[in-house]
Design a protein around this motif. Structure first.
Motif, PDB file in Angstrom:
ATOM      1  N   TRP A  47       0.845  -1.195   0.000  1.00  0.00           N
ATOM      2  CA  TRP A  47       0.000   0.000   0.000  1.00  0.00           C
ATOM      3  C   TRP A  47       0.877   1.240   0.000  1.00  0.00           C
ATOM      4  O   TRP A  47       1.695   1.448   0.890  1.00  0.00           O
ATOM      5  CB  TRP A  47      -0.918  -0.026   1.229  1.00  0.00           C
ATOM      6  CG  TRP A  47      -1.686   1.245   1.485  1.00  0.00           C
ATOM      7  CD1 TRP A  47      -2.034   2.201   0.574  1.00  0.00           C
ATOM      8  CD2 TRP A  47      -2.194   1.703   2.739  1.00  0.00           C
ATOM      9  NE1 TRP A  47      -2.725   3.215   1.177  1.00  0.00           N
ATOM     10  CE2 TRP A  47      -2.837   2.947   2.501  1.00  0.00           C
ATOM     11  CE3 TRP A  47      -2.165   1.179   4.039  1.00  0.00           C
ATOM     12  CZ2 TRP A  47      -3.445   3.668   3.521  1.00  0.00           C
ATOM     13  CZ3 TRP A  47      -2.770   1.909   5.054  1.00  0.00           C
ATOM     14  CH2 TRP A  47      -3.410   3.122   4.789  1.00  0.00           C
ATOM     15  N   GLU A  84      -4.924  -8.709   4.598  1.00  0.00           N
ATOM     16  CA  GLU A  84      -4.458  -7.779   5.631  1.00  0.00           C
ATOM     17  C   GLU A  84      -4.425  -6.345   5.114  1.00  0.00           C
ATOM     18  O   GLU A  84      -4.935  -5.417   5.766  1.00  0.00           O
ATOM     19  CB  GLU A  84      -3.051  -8.181   6.100  1.00  0.00           C
ATOM     20  CG  GLU A  84      -2.993  -9.442   6.937  1.00  0.00           C
ATOM     21  CD  GLU A  84      -1.566  -9.892   7.187  1.00  0.00           C
ATOM     22  OE1 GLU A  84      -1.371 -10.775   8.043  1.00  0.00           O
ATOM     23  OE2 GLU A  84      -0.638  -9.372   6.522  1.00  0.00           O
ATOM     24  N   ILE A  85      -3.837  -6.165   3.949  1.00  0.00           N
ATOM     25  CA  ILE A  85      -3.708  -4.818   3.379  1.00  0.00           C
ATOM     26  C   ILE A  85      -5.068  -4.264   2.982  1.00  0.00           C
ATOM     27  O   ILE A  85      -5.338  -3.071   3.161  1.00  0.00           O
ATOM     28  CB  ILE A  85      -2.743  -4.830   2.181  1.00  0.00           C
ATOM     29  CG1 ILE A  85      -1.359  -5.311   2.625  1.00  0.00           C
ATOM     30  CG2 ILE A  85      -2.660  -3.452   1.552  1.00  0.00           C
ATOM     31  CD1 ILE A  85      -0.762  -4.535   3.774  1.00  0.00           C
ATOM     32  N   LYS A 129       5.523   4.099   1.483  1.00  0.00           N
ATOM     33  CA  LYS A 129       4.947   2.771   1.720  1.00  0.00           C
ATOM     34  C   LYS A 129       4.300   2.774   3.103  1.00  0.00           C
ATOM     35  O   LYS A 129       4.983   2.914   4.119  1.00  0.00           O
ATOM     36  CB  LYS A 129       6.034   1.691   1.656  1.00  0.00           C
ATOM     37  CG  LYS A 129       5.474   0.277   1.779  1.00  0.00           C
ATOM     38  CD  LYS A 129       6.568  -0.771   1.816  1.00  0.00           C
ATOM     39  CE  LYS A 129       7.228  -0.825   3.183  1.00  0.00           C
ATOM     40  NZ  LYS A 129       8.183  -1.938   3.303  1.00  0.00           N
ATOM     41  N   LYS A 130       2.978   2.620   3.123  1.00  0.00           N
ATOM     42  CA  LYS A 130       2.257   2.613   4.396  1.00  0.00           C
ATOM     43  C   LYS A 130       2.264   1.238   5.042  1.00  0.00           C
ATOM     44  O   LYS A 130       2.343   1.119   6.271  1.00  0.00           O
ATOM     45  CB  LYS A 130       0.805   3.062   4.174  1.00  0.00           C
ATOM     46  CG  LYS A 130       0.653   4.517   3.772  1.00  0.00           C
ATOM     47  CD  LYS A 130       0.814   5.457   4.938  1.00  0.00           C
ATOM     48  CE  LYS A 130      -0.407   5.456   5.837  1.00  0.00           C
ATOM     49  NZ  LYS A 130      -0.349   6.505   6.881  1.00  0.00           N
ATOM     50  N   ALA A 131       2.157   0.191   4.204  1.00  0.00           N
ATOM     51  CA  ALA A 131       2.115  -1.169   4.758  1.00  0.00           C
ATOM     52  C   ALA A 131       2.309  -2.178   3.636  1.00  0.00           C
ATOM     53  O   ALA A 131       2.103  -1.879   2.460  1.00  0.00           O
ATOM     54  CB  ALA A 131       0.784  -1.410   5.464  1.00  0.00           C
ATOM     55  N   GLU A 132       2.694  -3.386   4.004  1.00  0.00           N
ATOM     56  CA  GLU A 132       2.720  -4.512   3.070  1.00  0.00           C
ATOM     57  C   GLU A 132       2.406  -5.785   3.838  1.00  0.00           C
ATOM     58  O   GLU A 132       2.651  -5.881   5.048  1.00  0.00           O
ATOM     59  CB  GLU A 132       4.055  -4.617   2.344  1.00  0.00           C
ATOM     60  CG  GLU A 132       5.256  -4.946   3.209  1.00  0.00           C
ATOM     61  CD  GLU A 132       6.513  -5.169   2.364  1.00  0.00           C
ATOM     62  OE1 GLU A 132       6.460  -5.997   1.430  1.00  0.00           O
ATOM     63  OE2 GLU A 132       7.523  -4.510   2.639  1.00  0.00           O
ATOM     64  N   ILE A 143      -6.730  -2.940   6.191  1.00  0.00           N
ATOM     65  CA  ILE A 143      -6.105  -1.704   6.665  1.00  0.00           C
ATOM     66  C   ILE A 143      -6.466  -0.541   5.739  1.00  0.00           C
ATOM     67  O   ILE A 143      -6.798   0.565   6.185  1.00  0.00           O
ATOM     68  CB  ILE A 143      -4.574  -1.876   6.741  1.00  0.00           C
ATOM     69  CG1 ILE A 143      -4.199  -2.942   7.768  1.00  0.00           C
ATOM     70  CG2 ILE A 143      -3.897  -0.553   7.101  1.00  0.00           C
ATOM     71  CD1 ILE A 143      -2.717  -3.320   7.741  1.00  0.00           C
ATOM     72  N   TYR A 144      -6.388  -0.791   4.438  1.00  0.00           N
ATOM     73  CA  TYR A 144      -6.633   0.264   3.446  1.00  0.00           C
ATOM     74  C   TYR A 144      -8.081   0.748   3.490  1.00  0.00           C
ATOM     75  O   TYR A 144      -8.337   1.966   3.490  1.00  0.00           O
ATOM     76  CB  TYR A 144      -6.291  -0.280   2.059  1.00  0.00           C
ATOM     77  CG  TYR A 144      -6.522   0.685   0.918  1.00  0.00           C
ATOM     78  CD1 TYR A 144      -5.798   1.873   0.825  1.00  0.00           C
ATOM     79  CD2 TYR A 144      -7.465   0.408  -0.071  1.00  0.00           C
ATOM     80  CE1 TYR A 144      -5.998   2.750  -0.220  1.00  0.00           C
ATOM     81  CE2 TYR A 144      -7.677   1.283  -1.122  1.00  0.00           C
ATOM     82  CZ  TYR A 144      -6.948   2.448  -1.195  1.00  0.00           C
ATOM     83  OH  TYR A 144      -7.151   3.316  -2.228  1.00  0.00           O
TER      84      TYR A 144
END
Length: 282
Positions: free
Chosen positions: A220, A234-235, A226-229, A238-239
């Motif tokens: 993401w 999961e992403i 990069k906010k998260a991977e 969160i997104y």
């Protein structure tokens, strides 16, 4: 780099210089003390991740998050301001409709043009051209200039060329959202087949269901960072939570602005009413 890694992105940053006025660029160039007239825009800011061979990775984020910039740097279309990209394998890409195609040439001739750009000889493309035309399924239009194509026909031909060049890595930027449902299903099935054959695939899309169906991993990006991977599920969670919170924040700001305006409206109405009463009294 580890032989099991297809793409390694390390501290990748891309900065654009933005000017308030066109003349500011010239003023900056000729200024004797190198005064800065621009401000920096970070299309990507210190992004790092690895993609394993044979993995299908989805890149998600809002418009302007840096997704397309990232793919263009992986292919070498753009150069990073800082950071490193290491690619282990041959790349085929679908970054945008029209990229790598001459609009004045026919679809047929553009097949050979793209093959040449990707390093294939005419003889090698002779062996592939029939399969490319069959998959694209645009009929006699393949012999017409591509400037006469609809976006759907263009997407069909571009996707067909990209998947028939035997690349180790396939980059796809939003093109799966172009065309009719039959074409989208056909593309998805082909990606499944390429996954099984060990091709590394990167998909950029706003469609979370596509990420769920096709991807093993997701990244993401937000405002160039990069906010998260993690796993697609999961992403996605969160997104979507972030997007819901952002939407609620916008609604809250809108309500607050309306509440600020309301007292002024009521005050003006009171003044008008008072003036009316004075007028009637006189």
């Amino acid at each position: 780099m580890n032989e099991n890694i297809a793409i390694k992105v390390e501290n990748l940053t891309k900065i654009y210089h933005l000017y308030d006025h066109p003349k500011d660029m010239l003023k900056e160039l000729v200024h004797p003390f190198r005064k800065k007239y621009h401000h920096d825009y970070y299309a990507l800011n210190d992004v790092s991740f690895e993609i394993k061979k044979g993995e299908t990775v989805g890149i998600i984020g809002k418009n302007g998050a840096g997704k397309s910039t990232l793919l263009k740097m992986i292919t070498g279309v753009l150069t990073p301001t800082s950071g490193n990209i290491t690619v282990n394998g041959k790349i085929a890409s679908l970054l945008e409709l029209g990229a790598g195609f001459n609009p004045e040439m026919s679809g047929y001739d553009n097949i050979y043009l793209n093959g040449t750009i990707m390093g294939f000889t005419k003889e090698e493309m002779d062996l592939k051209v029939d399969s490319i035309i069959e998959f694209a399924d645009i009929g006699e239009f393949v012999y017409q200039p591509v400037k006469s194509y609809s976006s759907g026909m263009f997407a069909r031909l571009a996707f067909s060329v990209a998947i028939h060049v035997d690349a180790d890595i396939l980059l796809v930027d939003e093109i799966l959202g172009v065309g009719d449902i039959n074409f989208q299903t056909k593309c998805a099935n082909k990606i499944y087949e390429m996954k099984k054959n060990g091709t590394t695939i990167i998909l950029v899309t706003h469609d979370m269901s596509t990420i769920d169906r096709l991807c093993d991993h997701a990244v993401w990006l937000d405002h160039g960072r990069k906010k998260a991977e993690g796993t697609p599920r999961e992403i996605e969670n969160i997104y979507l939570k972030h997007m819901a919170e952002e939407q609620e924040e916008r609604k809250k700001e809108k309500r607050e602005k309306e509440e600020i305006k309301t007292p002024h409206i009521e005050e003006n109405r009171t003044r008008v009413d008072n003036l009316g009463e004075i007028g009637r009294a006189s």
